[in-house]
Write an enzyme that holds these catalytic residues in place. Sequence first.
Site, mmCIF file in Angstrom:
data_model
loop_
_atom_site.group_PDB
_atom_site.id
_atom_site.type_symbol
_atom_site.label_atom_id
_atom_site.label_comp_id
_atom_site.label_asym_id
_atom_site.label_seq_id
_atom_site.Cartn_x
_atom_site.Cartn_y
_atom_site.Cartn_z
ATOM 1 N N ASP A 124 -10.189 -9.151 8.165
ATOM 2 C CA ASP A 124 -11.625 -9.012 7.899
ATOM 3 C C ASP A 124 -12.290 -10.378 7.885
ATOM 4 O O ASP A 124 -13.405 -10.556 8.392
ATOM 5 C CB ASP A 124 -11.857 -8.335 6.537
ATOM 6 C CG ASP A 124 -11.952 -6.825 6.678
ATOM 7 O OD1 ASP A 124 -11.531 -6.316 7.742
ATOM 8 O OD2 ASP A 124 -12.435 -6.164 5.747
ATOM 9 N N ASP B 117 -2.358 -17.953 1.540
ATOM 10 C CA ASP B 117 -3.577 -18.502 0.929
ATOM 11 C C ASP B 117 -4.059 -19.720 1.714
ATOM 12 O O ASP B 117 -5.261 -19.879 1.975
ATOM 13 C CB ASP B 117 -3.358 -18.841 -0.557
ATOM 14 C CG ASP B 117 -2.094 -19.659 -0.813
ATOM 15 O OD1 ASP B 117 -1.216 -19.705 0.075
ATOM 16 O OD2 ASP B 117 -1.990 -20.253 -1.900
ATOM 17 N N LYS C 7 3.833 -15.225 1.431
ATOM 18 C CA LYS C 7 3.833 -16.088 0.250
ATOM 19 C C LYS C 7 5.282 -16.275 -0.185
ATOM 20 O O LYS C 7 5.692 -15.831 -1.265
ATOM 21 C CB LYS C 7 2.996 -15.440 -0.866
ATOM 22 C CG LYS C 7 1.510 -15.387 -0.570
ATOM 23 C CD LYS C 7 0.763 -16.639 -0.961
ATOM 24 C CE LYS C 7 0.708 -16.803 -2.467
ATOM 25 N NZ LYS C 7 0.116 -18.119 -2.834
ATOM 26 N N TYR D 173 0.814 -1.216 0.000
ATOM 27 C CA TYR D 173 0.000 0.000 0.000
ATOM 28 C C TYR D 173 0.854 1.275 0.000
ATOM 29 O O TYR D 173 0.351 2.368 -0.191
ATOM 30 C CB TYR D 173 -0.939 0.042 1.213
ATOM 31 C CG TYR D 173 -2.006 -1.048 1.200
ATOM 32 C CD1 TYR D 173 -2.422 -1.616 0.000
ATOM 33 C CD2 TYR D 173 -2.601 -1.487 2.363
ATOM 34 C CE1 TYR D 173 -3.386 -2.610 -0.026
ATOM 35 C CE2 TYR D 173 -3.563 -2.486 2.350
ATOM 36 C CZ TYR D 173 -3.951 -3.040 1.150
ATOM 37 O OH TYR D 173 -4.907 -4.024 1.125
ATOM 38 N N ASP E 6 -4.851 -7.204 5.856
ATOM 39 C CA ASP E 6 -6.101 -6.513 5.553
ATOM 40 C C ASP E 6 -7.199 -7.543 5.273
ATOM 41 O O ASP E 6 -8.306 -7.489 5.819
ATOM 42 C CB ASP E 6 -5.860 -5.633 4.314
ATOM 43 C CG ASP E 6 -6.943 -4.601 4.107
ATOM 44 O OD1 ASP E 6 -7.879 -4.563 4.927
ATOM 45 O OD2 ASP E 6 -6.861 -3.853 3.126
#
Length: 368
Positions: A253, A225, A192, A142, A249
């Site tokens: 959630d 993942d 990852k 970001y 992020d």
Amino acid sequence: MANPSLLILAGDGIGPEVMEQVKRVIGWFGEKRDLAFDVSEDLVGGAAYDAHGTPLHDDTMARALEVDAVLLGAVGGPKYDDLDFSVKPERGLLRLRKEMDLFSNLRPAQCFDALADFSSLKKDVVAGLDIMIVRELTSGVYFGEPRGIFEEGNERVGINTQRYTEGEIDRVARSAFELARRRSGKVCSMEKANVMESGILWREVVQKVRDTDYPDIELSHMYADNGAMQLVRAPKQFDVILTDNLFGDILSDCAAMLTGSLGMLPSASLGKPTEKGPPRALYEPVHGSAPDIAGQGKANPIACILSFAMALRYSFDQGDEAARLEAAIETVLAEGARTADLMGAEGGTPISTAEMGDAILGALDASL
Ligand code: NAD
């Protein structure tokens, strides 16, 4: 010795309504547990814009840097939608996070037994769930450069850059390990590393910090993942999850929704330890200013009260008192107290924001 200091920024919409109940809880701890705070209050967001033409006055920012912890309600609302980007209510919150250098974002996903039916997952998968996601908040994709939309040949290309320095990984890893020491001593780090170099470095640095300074912590690594899959398959296998800004992020959630309502979710954002000891810290509910119910006494104050419980635990080293407050909330929910957002299929009459505050104070009294 001076009392610990707390700056309250109630903000907009339901912010002041839910914060009113937190102030009662703070008062209770001063009166009944000899745990008094030096509380000051100020404006943030739209309320600060209305008073000063800026969503965060410089004096408020200075105060936030002085106090032991900041407790924030919520900012924003339709009244401010057309304001210039530079003075939008959210800019006040972003400035706080940036100038306090809050790089470690803590989002617990805790399922109160009485609300286990609220989850979209089976009750036995989530009942008793208590995990904490530690998300790096101030770097990664970001913020990385280069970023933008560029011309390349006869088409445009959108670019963002995942970038982490060793120092940035090191400090958030320490924050997760410190946290884990107050919980079960178990951390799962997610990246990852199979396809991203930043993930390889992440894994290396996290492992090194653990081996060097936190040998008591049980550390595991997982591809993000797979982590997402495991979170919905068997979330109780985790305690502390450490991850970067982007994966955090999404994963936070996802984990939050395991537990049901937005009105129940607290958060903390922590910076580097200060000379005084505990890190700079901002505590706030995950929800926004909820303009659709603001001013009606319908808001659930529990997310904001649980944010104060996090402050007790992580800024003021009062883990037992935090547990007392969480147990009081568990009790009132088990006894059937429900604000409108917690009304399930079984129906019933919702109670108001203040009545939920009354019930929690009653349960606190009963805990003595
Ligand atoms: P929201 O979180 O304010 O509301 C989403 C839904 O959840 C609404 O239906 C609301 O009534 C309900 N809800 C939220 N908190 C609740 C509570 N404590 N009790 C009962 N119901 C609750 O999100 P939104 O509607 O997307 O945003 C509204 C405003 O809040 C916008 O201006 C947005 O920018 C701002 N916002 C601020 C923050 C923050 O201050 N950290 C976070 C998110 C959104």
